[in-house]
Design a protein around this motif. Structure first.
Motif, short mmCIF file in Angstrom:
data_model
loop_
_atom_site.label_atom_id
_atom_site.label_comp_id
_atom_site.label_asym_id
_atom_site.label_seq_id
_atom_site.Cartn_x
_atom_site.Cartn_y
_atom_site.Cartn_z
N GLN A 139 0.86 -1.17 0.00
CA GLN A 139 0.00 0.00 0.00
C GLN A 139 0.90 1.23 0.00
O GLN A 139 1.24 1.76 1.05
N HIS A 140 1.38 1.55 -1.20
CA HIS A 140 2.33 2.64 -1.33
C HIS A 140 1.94 3.82 -0.44
O HIS A 140 0.78 4.21 -0.44
N PRO A 141 2.81 4.38 0.37
CA PRO A 141 4.27 4.17 0.44
C PRO A 141 4.72 3.10 1.44
O PRO A 141 5.86 3.11 1.86
N LEU A 142 3.81 2.21 1.81
CA LEU A 142 4.12 1.25 2.86
C LEU A 142 4.10 -0.18 2.32
O LEU A 142 3.17 -0.56 1.62
N PHE A 143 5.14 -0.94 2.70
CA PHE A 143 5.22 -2.34 2.29
C PHE A 143 5.67 -3.16 3.49
O PHE A 143 6.62 -2.77 4.19
N ASP A 146 1.27 8.38 4.54
CA ASP A 146 2.32 9.17 3.89
C ASP A 146 3.66 8.94 4.56
O ASP A 146 3.75 8.33 5.63
N GLY A 147 4.68 9.39 3.87
CA GLY A 147 6.05 9.11 4.30
C GLY A 147 6.50 9.87 5.54
O GLY A 147 7.62 9.68 6.01
N GLN A 148 5.63 10.71 6.08
CA GLN A 148 6.04 11.50 7.24
C GLN A 148 5.93 10.72 8.55
O GLN A 148 6.43 11.16 9.57
N ALA A 149 5.26 9.59 8.50
CA ALA A 149 4.98 8.86 9.74
C ALA A 149 6.26 8.37 10.41
O ALA A 149 7.27 8.12 9.76
N ASP A 150 6.18 8.24 11.72
CA ASP A 150 7.27 7.63 12.50
C ASP A 150 7.01 6.12 12.50
O ASP A 150 6.23 5.61 13.30
N LEU A 151 7.68 5.44 11.58
CA LEU A 151 7.37 4.02 11.34
C LEU A 151 7.55 3.17 12.60
O LEU A 151 6.69 2.35 12.93
N THR A 165 5.66 -11.54 13.73
CA THR A 165 6.83 -10.80 13.29
C THR A 165 6.32 -9.64 12.45
O THR A 165 5.17 -9.65 12.00
N LEU A 166 7.16 -8.65 12.23
CA LEU A 166 6.78 -7.57 11.34
C LEU A 166 8.04 -6.94 10.75
O LEU A 166 8.94 -6.54 11.49
N THR A 167 8.10 -6.91 9.44
CA THR A 167 9.20 -6.25 8.75
C THR A 167 8.57 -5.31 7.73
O THR A 167 7.82 -5.75 6.86
N ALA A 168 8.83 -4.00 7.89
CA ALA A 168 8.12 -3.01 7.08
C ALA A 168 9.08 -1.98 6.51
O ALA A 168 10.09 -1.66 7.13
N VAL A 169 8.77 -1.48 5.32
CA VAL A 169 9.51 -0.33 4.78
C VAL A 169 8.53 0.77 4.40
O VAL A 169 7.41 0.50 3.96
N LEU A 170 8.99 1.99 4.59
CA LEU A 170 8.18 3.15 4.27
C LEU A 170 9.01 4.06 3.36
O LEU A 170 10.15 4.39 3.68
N VAL A 171 8.41 4.41 2.22
CA VAL A 171 9.11 5.31 1.30
C VAL A 171 9.01 6.73 1.85
O VAL A 171 7.91 7.23 2.10
N GLN A 172 10.16 7.33 2.09
CA GLN A 172 10.19 8.70 2.61
C GLN A 172 10.99 9.54 1.63
O GLN A 172 12.20 9.64 1.73
N GLY A 173 10.27 10.09 0.63
CA GLY A 173 10.96 10.87 -0.39
C GLY A 173 11.86 9.97 -1.21
O GLY A 173 11.40 9.02 -1.83
#
Ligand code: MN
Length: 389
Positions: free
Chosen positions: A27-31, A59-64, A91-99
């Protein structure tokens, strides 16, 4: 500029399990990838609930990492409310696009890799007992891959009220490929084969499908999830922030003791050169014995008595002062405290299997910490056993 990404993802029940406790979010920006655990429906509930919480990020501003901590609370509270879900976790492994960069957060033994220039680099650290043994140099990474207890987690989401979350930035450039996956992939397919499959399949979805197929061909003993992110546009000139994983430090060194006990060698050479020579030799021997005795006394008082270790006493784990040795029948140790932990329960864990020889501690406090850790490990293992496979 913003990164352009192509995504492929697949999750599969595998060939042995009844249900699929793995889940993913695209779910862009989150994977993200999550691998749930727990009896009944617990595992499925935990992974889905954690991802649901995560998906509030738009959005990419979140504190992941903070969002992951919130997700931990959500799973923990749900498990506390519903007796049927007690002990569930994920378990949880996540990436967030920040710019133009990717920020990641991670708990458990799912993994993130970066494939670049024909190399596969693991970005995350497994929060498992076995990984700790690797960090301590007691297992090689190759041994860890096939270790029977490799899936015993030391950290997961939802198990305790608060969780320590690893996080960092992964530097990416055009042509890089990231892989997020559950242990159902890495437990079945080794890293060389994962890299080969990633290299053989250009399309992100085709690569995910092929990874899942390979895990099934190898036995499919667990649920399998593979999420592939292809970086297509990145500003190569932008200074990449350094990768800063906040990985767990090794809590306690478990170096085995090598008791440095001076060995007394009695040399009774017979003198043949008359009484005076014989007396002189006797004097030297006596002087040597006095010096050795004094040295032994000093060593005992100022070194041995300051040493601590964990050992066994009448079948239970005990706190010892001294060193586990008895030169010439002279015991250099004393039991300071016995515990209620049965030695046979504790030595099932590879890191405690040297218990009967003594597990060295740095101090009395360290010894007590090790015993506390044993208790936590035992409870964790019991909890996992109670949940079934
Ligand atoms: Mn799994």
């Amino acid at each position: 500029m913003t990164l352009r990404l192509r995504v492929g993802a697949r999750t599969d029940v595998g060939r042995v399990r009844q249900g699929n406790e793995d889940a993913f979010t695209v779910q862009h920006p989150l994977f993200a990838v999550a691998d749930g655990m727990g009896g009944h429906q617990g595992g499925e509930v935990a992974s889905k609930l954690a991802l649901e919480r995560l998906e509030r990020v738009t959005d990419g501003q979140a504190d992941l990492a903070q969002v992951v901590r919130d997700a931990n609370r959500a799973v923990f509270s749900k498990a506390a409310e519903d007796p049927g879900l007690r002990g569930m976790g994920t378990t949880l492994t996540a990436v967030l696009v920040q710019g133009d960069r990717l920020h990641w957060a991670h708990v458990g033994d799912s993994r993130m890799y970066r494939a670049r220039d024909g190399q596969l680099e693991r970005i995350t650290t497994d929060h498992t007992v076995v990984e700790q043994l690797v960090e301590q140099g007691r297992l090689t990474p190759k041994e860890a891959e096939i270790h029977p207890q490799r899936s015993i987690l030391v950290r997961a989401l939802g198990v305790e009220e608060d969780v320590e979350v690893d996080e960092g930035d992964v530097e990416v450039r055009s042509g890089d490929r990231l892989l997020l996956c559950s242990d159902g992939l890495t437990g079945m397919v080794d890293e060389d084969d994962i890299l080969r499959i990633l290299t053989d399949h250009q399309d992100a979805q085709a690569a995910s499908d092929a990874l899942v197929a390979a895990a099934n061909e190898a036995g499919g003993q667990d649920n399998i999830t593979a999420l592939v992110l292809d970086v297509e546009g990145a500003d190569a000139a932008a200074p990449a922030r350094p990768v800063a994983p906040q990985t767990e430090t090794v809590e306690r060194p478990l170096a085995m003791s090598e008791p440095a006990v001076p060995v007394v060698q009695r040399s009774l050479s017979a003198g043949r050169g008359g009484d005076r020579r014989w007396l002189r030799r006797l004097a030297w021997v006596l002087l040597a014995l006095v010096l050795i005795g004094g040295a032994l006394f000093a060593v005992k008082r100022y070194w041995v008595d300051q040493q601590w270790y964990i050992g066994e006493s009448n079948g239970v784990v005990a706190l010892y002062r001294g060193i586990p040795a008895a030169p010439l029948g002279f015991e250099l140790f004393e039991v300071v405290e016995t515990t209620t932990l049965r030695a046979q329960d504790v030595t099932r864990f590879p890191e405690y299997r040297d218990l009967d020889e003594g597990i060295t501690a740095q101090s009395e406090q360290d010894a007590r910490d090790i015993v506390a850790q044993m208790l936590r490990d035992l409870n964790e293992a019991r909890r996992q056993e109670a949940q079934g496979p």
